[in-house]
Enzyme design. Structure first.
Site, PDB file in Angstrom:
ATOM      1  N   THR A 106      46.280  18.661 104.271  1.00  0.00           N
ATOM      2  CA  THR A 106      45.598  18.860 105.742  1.00  0.00           C
ATOM      3  C   THR A 106      45.288  20.416 105.522  1.00  0.00           C
ATOM      4  O   THR A 106      44.134  20.926 106.244  1.00  0.00           O
ATOM      5  CB  THR A 106      46.593  18.572 106.750  1.00  0.00           C
ATOM      6  OG1 THR A 106      46.738  17.051 106.665  1.00  0.00           O
ATOM      7  CG2 THR A 106      46.105  18.537 108.004  1.00  0.00           C
ATOM      8  N   SER A 145      38.758  12.569 107.955  1.00  0.00           N
ATOM      9  CA  SER A 145      39.961  12.922 107.999  1.00  0.00           C
ATOM     10  C   SER A 145      40.436  13.599 106.513  1.00  0.00           C
ATOM     11  O   SER A 145      39.725  13.486 105.687  1.00  0.00           O
ATOM     12  CB  SER A 145      40.806  11.331 107.870  1.00  0.00           C
ATOM     13  OG  SER A 145      42.214  11.538 107.592  1.00  0.00           O
ATOM     14  N   THR A 146      41.397  14.551 106.933  1.00  0.00           N
ATOM     15  CA  THR A 146      41.999  15.031 105.382  1.00  0.00           C
ATOM     16  C   THR A 146      42.200  13.972 104.338  1.00  0.00           C
ATOM     17  O   THR A 146      41.841  14.299 103.121  1.00  0.00           O
ATOM     18  CB  THR A 146      43.302  15.732 105.552  1.00  0.00           C
ATOM     19  OG1 THR A 146      43.256  16.877 106.641  1.00  0.00           O
ATOM     20  CG2 THR A 146      44.151  16.192 104.344  1.00  0.00           C
ATOM     21  N   ASN A 147      42.536  12.809 104.903  1.00  0.00           N
ATOM     22  CA  ASN A 147      42.865  11.595 103.749  1.00  0.00           C
ATOM     23  C   ASN A 147      41.770  11.097 103.215  1.00  0.00           C
ATOM     24  O   ASN A 147      41.969  10.269 102.288  1.00  0.00           O
ATOM     25  CB  ASN A 147      43.816  10.357 104.635  1.00  0.00           C
ATOM     26  CG  ASN A 147      44.849  11.172 105.399  1.00  0.00           C
ATOM     27  OD1 ASN A 147      45.226  12.056 104.992  1.00  0.00           O
ATOM     28  ND2 ASN A 147      45.470  10.325 106.140  1.00  0.00           N
ATOM     29  N   THR A 192      52.197  12.311  52.704  1.00  0.00           N
ATOM     30  CA  THR A 192      52.929  11.451  53.644  1.00  0.00           C
ATOM     31  C   THR A 192      54.250  11.718  53.751  1.00  0.00           C
ATOM     32  O   THR A 192      54.927  11.935  52.710  1.00  0.00           O
ATOM     33  CB  THR A 192      52.625   9.916  53.388  1.00  0.00           C
ATOM     34  OG1 THR A 192      53.249   9.701  52.290  1.00  0.00           O
ATOM     35  CG2 THR A 192      51.076   9.708  53.500  1.00  0.00           C
ATOM     36  N   SER A 323      54.523  41.152  63.511  1.00  0.00           N
ATOM     37  CA  SER A 323      55.983  41.352  63.707  1.00  0.00           C
ATOM     38  C   SER A 323      56.395  42.787  63.872  1.00  0.00           C
ATOM     39  O   SER A 323      55.586  43.817  63.596  1.00  0.00           O
ATOM     40  CB  SER A 323      57.117  41.000  62.235  1.00  0.00           C
ATOM     41  OG  SER A 323      58.197  41.706  62.303  1.00  0.00           O
ATOM     42  N   SER A 324      57.427  43.154  64.590  1.00  0.00           N
ATOM     43  CA  SER A 324      57.739  44.541  65.154  1.00  0.00           C
ATOM     44  C   SER A 324      58.718  45.136  64.187  1.00  0.00           C
ATOM     45  O   SER A 324      58.897  46.429  64.244  1.00  0.00           O
ATOM     46  CB  SER A 324      58.284  44.667  66.622  1.00  0.00           C
ATOM     47  OG  SER A 324      59.653  43.711  66.595  1.00  0.00           O
ATOM     48  N   LYS A 329      53.265  41.340  58.163  1.00  0.00           N
ATOM     49  CA  LYS A 329      53.668  39.856  58.367  1.00  0.00           C
ATOM     50  C   LYS A 329      52.241  39.527  59.593  1.00  0.00           C
ATOM     51  O   LYS A 329      52.053  40.181  60.502  1.00  0.00           O
ATOM     52  CB  LYS A 329      55.096  39.650  58.942  1.00  0.00           C
ATOM     53  CG  LYS A 329      55.197  38.160  59.166  1.00  0.00           C
ATOM     54  CD  LYS A 329      56.599  37.988  59.612  1.00  0.00           C
ATOM     55  CE  LYS A 329      57.205  36.598  59.556  1.00  0.00           C
ATOM     56  NZ  LYS A 329      56.481  35.744  60.530  1.00  0.00           N
TER      57      LYS A 329
END
Length: 482
Positions: A106, A145-147, A192, A323-324, A329
């Site tokens: 609404t 209507s909102t609905n 697999t 990587s830090s 990497k």
């Protein structure tokens, strides 16, 4: 107080009075919703598809009500003009309510009614808030209507987002198809359960990813057909109370023309007003897409793992330092972000499922969270497909020599010999190859199971990855000669 009066106008609703900024196109209903629902920290202004859909519905309603004699020409023209502006992108900042809200939407519907009414008042030469001349409920929301407005708007917004997702999926599918062509001649081992199985080509592997996307594009297109069925004209619970008998058909026709979609009025508006099945179906398809995209990204991460101590079959384009602490990497960040989008979409599907199930009697009050979840799933999947195509798939390269070497030393090629030496002898060869480290080729020759000529014919690498008519070879029966 004088200064306050200059900066605000006073509006009234059933709760009481509230000052509204003079500059605002929204009104008291919208502002109460802002106070009541401080949930996400965002507003529906971030959902332009929804705002455009609401404006299209209000425009169609005004046209239909004018034709039915329920709205005069001046008010209709002003409402239509205001809706045109909103559909073109104007006033979206005036849609201030939170996307997650109580009241079955609404607040969103009233936000649209108020913005359109106040802009229409300006176009008619009146000040904002002079609702005696043109009212958000009486005129902009006439016969509605909102609905029936809100779920119809959600469906129109979803249709726009579906089109963008379908386009993004097609772009990603094309990238996988191009890689399938590029890698068509590269032999590798299929697996697999993560164990060596039988040979295939890398092109076949990537072609499968393209086909998986194509199948989901078809399922998504099917789901969009259900979204085109609307309940506009049903008003409060689907009975059509307060609307003209011809309104439902006429407003659907006008709305279809405005948005360029062949919309369908639901055959039973009472059922359609309470049923969220189309949203559940759409969410299920989005979950399917997410699951399969995530599986593909799992494969890409696995196939590119290493590079020295993993599969090292393909190379993903490096996008950023990984990587830090570990120099050099590089991580598979693009597949990783797509994985995370998939997890979100799966979670959104659970939210949508629970919200749809929680509906009661003639209305589902939880459509706001349904749309909020659907919108995020659609938009994030779209972005994920595009970044996967642009920042990953297009730049994938193959490690041809390691792939070929894996096939040549793999025990899995013994499967191709089953038709010639039988399962029992093939198993014995596989066991010996595994325990001794010898190649299958050498063991077959040493055991006298096949001649070199026959073996070379059967084990041509380029023929191992496709069906081939069994050659009529003379092979030994019983145990091979010593």
């Amino acid at each position: 107080m004088t200064q306050m009066r200059k900066k605000t106008r006073l509006e009234h609703d059933l709760i009481g009075d509230m000052p509204i900024p003079l500059s605002a196109y929204y009104g008291i209903h919208s502002l109460r919703a802002v106070e009541n629902f401080p949930i996400t920290g965002t507003t529906i202004a971030r959902s332009p598809d929804l705002i455009i859909a609401l404006a299209a519905i209000k425009e169609a309603a005004a046209q239909a009500n004018f034709e039915l004699g329920r709205l005069d020409g001046d008010r209709c023209a002003a409402i239509v003009a205001a809706c045109h502006e909103i559909r073109a992108g104007a006033l979206h900042d005036q849609f201030i309510v939170d996307p997650i809200q109580g009241g079955a939407g609404t607040s969103t519907n009233m936000n649209a009614n108020e913005v359109i009414a106040n802009r229409a008042l300006e176009l008619l030469g009146f000040e904002r808030g002079t609702y005696a001349e043109l009212h958000p409920n009486e005129h902009v929301n006439c016969g509605q209507s909102t609905n029936d407005v809100y779920p119809t708007a959600l469906k129109l917004a979803a249709l726009s987002a579906i089109k963008r997702l379908l386009s993004a999926m097609a772009i990603l599918r094309s990238a996988f198809a191009d890689k399938a062509d590029e890698f068509a001649d590269i032999l590798k081992m299929g697996r697999t359960q993560l164990q060596d199985a039988v040979p295939m080509t890398l092109g076949q592997e990537f072609g499968t990813y393209a086909l998986m996307l194509a199948e989901d594009e078809a399922r998504l297109a099917e789901a969009s057909l259900l979204i085109k069925e609307i309940n506009l004209g049903g008003t409060a619970i689907g009975t059509g109370i307060t609307s003209h008998p011809r309104y439902a058909a006429l407003v659907r026709e006008r709305l279809s023309n405005i948005v360029g979609e062949d919309l369908i009025t639901a055959p039973n508006l009472i059922e359609a007003t309470q049923d969220c099945g189309a949203f559940v179906q759409l969410s299920g398809v989005l979950k399917r897409i997410a699951v399969k995209l995530s599986k593909v990204c799992n494969d890409l991460r696995l196939l590119s793992s290493g590079p020295r101590s993993g599969f090292n079959e393909i190379n993903l384009p490096p996008r950023q330092a990984g990587s830090s602490i570990m120099p050099g990497k590089v991580n598979p960040v693009i597949p990783e972000v797509v994985n995370q989008v998939a997890f979100e979409v799966i979670g959104n599907d659970i939210t949508i499922t629970m919200a749809a199930e929680a509906g009661q009697l003639q209305l589902n009050a939880f459509e706001p969270i349904i749309f909020h979840s659907l919108e995020r799933s659609l938009s994030h999947l779209t972005a994920a497909c595009l970044t996967l195509e642009r920042n990953c798939v297009r730049g994938i390269t193959a490690n041809r020599e390691p792939l070929r070497a894996q096939v040549e030393r793999s025990i899995g090629i013994v499967t191709a010999l089953n038709p010639y030496i039988g399962y029992q002898f093939a198993t014995e060869v596989a066991v010996e190859a595994h325990s001794s480290g010898q190649g299958v080729y050498d063991i077959i020759l040493s055991r006298g199971l096949m001649t070199r000529e026959h073996l070379d014919t059967v084990l041509q690498p380029d023929l191992l990855a496709r069906p081939l008519e069994i050659l009529e070879l003379q092979v030994p029966h019983g145990h091979p000669p010593a």
